[in-house]
Design an enzyme around this catalytic site. Structure first.
Site, PDB file in Angstrom:
ATOM      1  N   THR A  31       0.876  -1.189   0.000  1.00  0.00           N
ATOM      2  CA  THR A  31       0.000   0.000   0.000  1.00  0.00           C
ATOM      3  C   THR A  31       0.904   1.227   0.000  1.00  0.00           C
ATOM      4  OG1 THR A  31      -0.082   0.384   2.381  1.00  0.00           O
ATOM      5  CG2 THR A  31      -1.594  -1.268   1.519  1.00  0.00           C
ATOM      6  N   ASP A  32       0.324   2.402  -0.104  1.00  0.00           N
ATOM      7  CA  ASP A  32       1.127   3.624  -0.091  1.00  0.00           C
ATOM      8  C   ASP A  32       1.882   3.775   1.227  1.00  0.00           C
ATOM      9  OD1 ASP A  32       0.312   4.220  -2.613  1.00  0.00           O
ATOM     10  OD2 ASP A  32      -1.372   5.478  -1.972  1.00  0.00           O
ATOM     11  N   CYS A  33       1.206   3.419   2.335  1.00  0.00           N
ATOM     12  CA  CYS A  33       1.856   3.582   3.638  1.00  0.00           C
ATOM     13  C   CYS A  33       2.648   2.332   4.064  1.00  0.00           C
ATOM     14  CB  CYS A  33       0.840   3.969   4.700  1.00  0.00           C
ATOM     15  SG  CYS A  33      -0.663   2.984   4.686  1.00  0.00           S
ATOM     16  N   TYR A  34       2.378   1.197   3.459  1.00  0.00           N
ATOM     17  CA  TYR A  34       3.106  -0.044   3.742  1.00  0.00           C
ATOM     18  C   TYR A  34       3.564  -0.635   2.397  1.00  0.00           C
ATOM     19  CZ  TYR A  34       1.294   0.121   8.516  1.00  0.00           C
ATOM     20  OH  TYR A  34       1.016   0.484   9.802  1.00  0.00           O
TER      21      TYR A  34
END
Lengths: 402, 136
Positions: free
Chosen positions: A138-141
């Site tokens: 994901t964008d944050c992970y």
């Protein structure tokens, strides 16, 4: 005469508490009578050490750099798949999980040499465990793959959380068919070749407090050689089964869900277990202290193997088909004598639960209390008892309508 | 009279020889085969109870040794790993030889390897992998 848990704890703090195990209380009550025994004894310690399939542990493994969201992905500890349906780095390892490429029962009977329970045992021993995870990113992970070793000491949390342990009584398993069967009660030889049971009997926690008068939610216990707590009633908790006059259920009844910090548990008290042809399970050591708050409780703790009865069940037909048929009732004195009589035949008996380890657990807990290292807790809520309406229901299958 | 349980290791070259037949016919020995795993052109293993008068027993053993078989006493071959054993006793009813017993007081399990016939049933039954087969 009545005592409160606070009064008992005060005695423990002062080193004046009288603590005996659930075997010793039998003789004390026989010699001195209930009234004197209840006055003299403050705590009776119980113990059990047997295979308990509904066990597992959750972990927070810490965040890697860059971060990975294992939640919704896949992860393995020493090739055993873990549940990943939580937040980014929380995982749950079930005792009965096994590697994807384990042949199971394709080669019958399957060996089941390695599974979640063995990983739990190795973690407690302090061994490094291979950890592999894949994620969707994901964008944050952003990270999609992680391969490393983990060690229990490096994890943020490692918590044993078992949804069902410490069954209050259990079936005796036999095999009426003409071929060997491989069950969670062990290998059962054909035509009543052996009879397996699984209980510490007179030492077992819930058999010493049959109506859950002192054991409840929040009760502090010995778990896996460390300290744990009763979290809830266990799954399949079934208080309404028939009971003898002494209150002891004549069939599997109450259960406990238990929780505790895995990091302070000790090797030897959580053992990876293999049931040939069945699967993997975890053998768990549990000890529960019973405060002798009155004569009634004292009387319960003095229960003897010969006063605890259970049902003989055929695991070739009645058990798998969900038929409630008993081949007879036996007590634990008969079971531990080495043989019982079933349908007129003498059948040798084997216990899956270790009585001598149960004694060791009860004595360990006794030592902790005598030394003042372990105080008793007041339960914060009761477990559902007989008449509470709490039952163990079979599944109602319904046809799917599309 | 001598009676012993022994483990015979057959080297590949003599797997096809009638060893047991010779022990019976030539040396007048009673042979009870407790376990055998002998495949042509592979090394083989046999667990044998051998019984006969002392002279014949000795001659029989000499014959086996000269043939090139490795002989060892049986009792070493099932080992109880006390680190793994939890003394539950689920192995006791399945042991056909009565080699596993529980102490009536402590309920701890004892293994009498002189009674063991290496059927290996306990190895399969033990949930803790505490019973091990060791063939050296």
């Amino acid at each position: 005469m009545k005592k409160t848990i606070q009064e008992i704890n005060e005695k423990i703090r002062k080193g004046k508490a009288v603590v005996v195990n659930a075997r010793e209380i039998i003789d004390i009550v026989e010699q001195n009578g209930i009234e004197k025994a209840a006055r003299d004894v403050d705590v009776v310690t119980t113990g059990t050490f047997g295979p308990m399939c509904s066990s597992g542990a959750y972990f927070n493994i810490g965040h890697s750099k860059p971060k990975i969201k294992i939640g919704g992905g896949k992860a393995y500890l020493d090739d055993v798949p873990v549940y990943t349906g939580f937040a980014a780095v929380d995982i749950y390892l079930g005792a009965t999980a096994m590697p994807d490429d384990d042949p199971r029962n394709k080669v019958y009977p399957g060996e089941f040499a390695h599974g979640g329970a063995h990983v739990i045992e190795d973690l407690v021993k302090g061994k490094d465990i291979k950890f592999e995870a894949t994620a969707y990113g994901t964008d944050c992970y952003p990270r999609k793959k992680l391969e490393t070793h983990i060690n229990i000491n490096d994890l943020n949390e490692a918590v044993l959380f078992n949804p069902r342990n410490a069954y209050q009584n259990y079936n005796v398993a036999v095999n009426l068919s003409d071929k060997t069967i491989y069950t969670y009660m062990g290998i059962l030889k054909p035509n009543l070749g052996n009879a397996n049971f699984c209980s510490a009997g007179q030492l077992s926690p819930l058999l010493n407090d049959p109506y859950y008068k002192t054991i409840g939610i929040g009760t502090k216990i010995l778990l896996g050689g460390g300290v744990g707590y009763v979290a809830w009633q266990g799954t399949q908790h079934n208080p309404d089964v028939p009971r003898k006059d002494n209150g002891v259920p004549q069939a599997p009844a109450g259960t406990l869900a238990v929780i505790g910090d895995l990091k302070q548990m000790k090797p030897g008290w959580l053992v990876g277990t293999t049931m040939c042809g069945y699967g993997v399970t975890l053998t768990v050591g549990i000890g529960v202290p019973i405060p002798i708050i009155d004569e009634e409780i004292c009387k319960y703790t003095a229960v003897k193997d010969e006063d605890i009865w259970t049902q003989i069940v055929d695991y070739s037909e009645a058990y798998p088909q969900g038929k409630k048929e008993s081949l007879g009732e036996v007590n634990y004195a008969q079971l531990t004598s080495g043989a019982i009589t079933v349908q007129g035949k003498e059948v040798p008996t084997g216990n899956l639960s270790s009585y001598s380890k149960a004694i060791e657990i009860a004595n360990t807990l006794k030592d902790w209390i005598i030394k003042g290292e372990f105080l008793l807790s007041e339960s914060v809520a009761e477990l559902p008892g007989p008449g509470s309406g709490y039952t163990f229901k079979p599944l109602k299958e319904r046809e799917l309508v599309s | 009279m001598t009676s012993q349980k022994i483990v015979l290791h057959f080297p590949r070259k003599i797997v096809n020889q009638p060893v047991i037949w010779t022990l019976i016919k030539e040396y007048d020995l009673e042979c009870s085969i407790l376990k055998a795993n002998i495949t042509p052109s592979e090394e083989g293993l046999m667990v044998l109870e051998l019984k006969g008068n002392n002279d014949n027993y000795k001659l029989g053993i000499d014959f086996l040794t000269e043939l090139g078989l490795k002989i060892q006493p049986l009792s070493q071959d099932i080992i109880r790993n006390k680190e793994r054993c939890i003394d539950c006793g689920v192995c006791i009813p399945v042991c056909p030889a009565g080699a596993l017993e529980a102490d009536p007081e402590t309920r701890k399990v004892s293994f009498n390897d002189s009674k063991c016939v290496v059927c290996e049933f306990c190895v399969q039954v033990c949930p803790f992998k505490a019973m091990e087969v060791r063939f050296e």
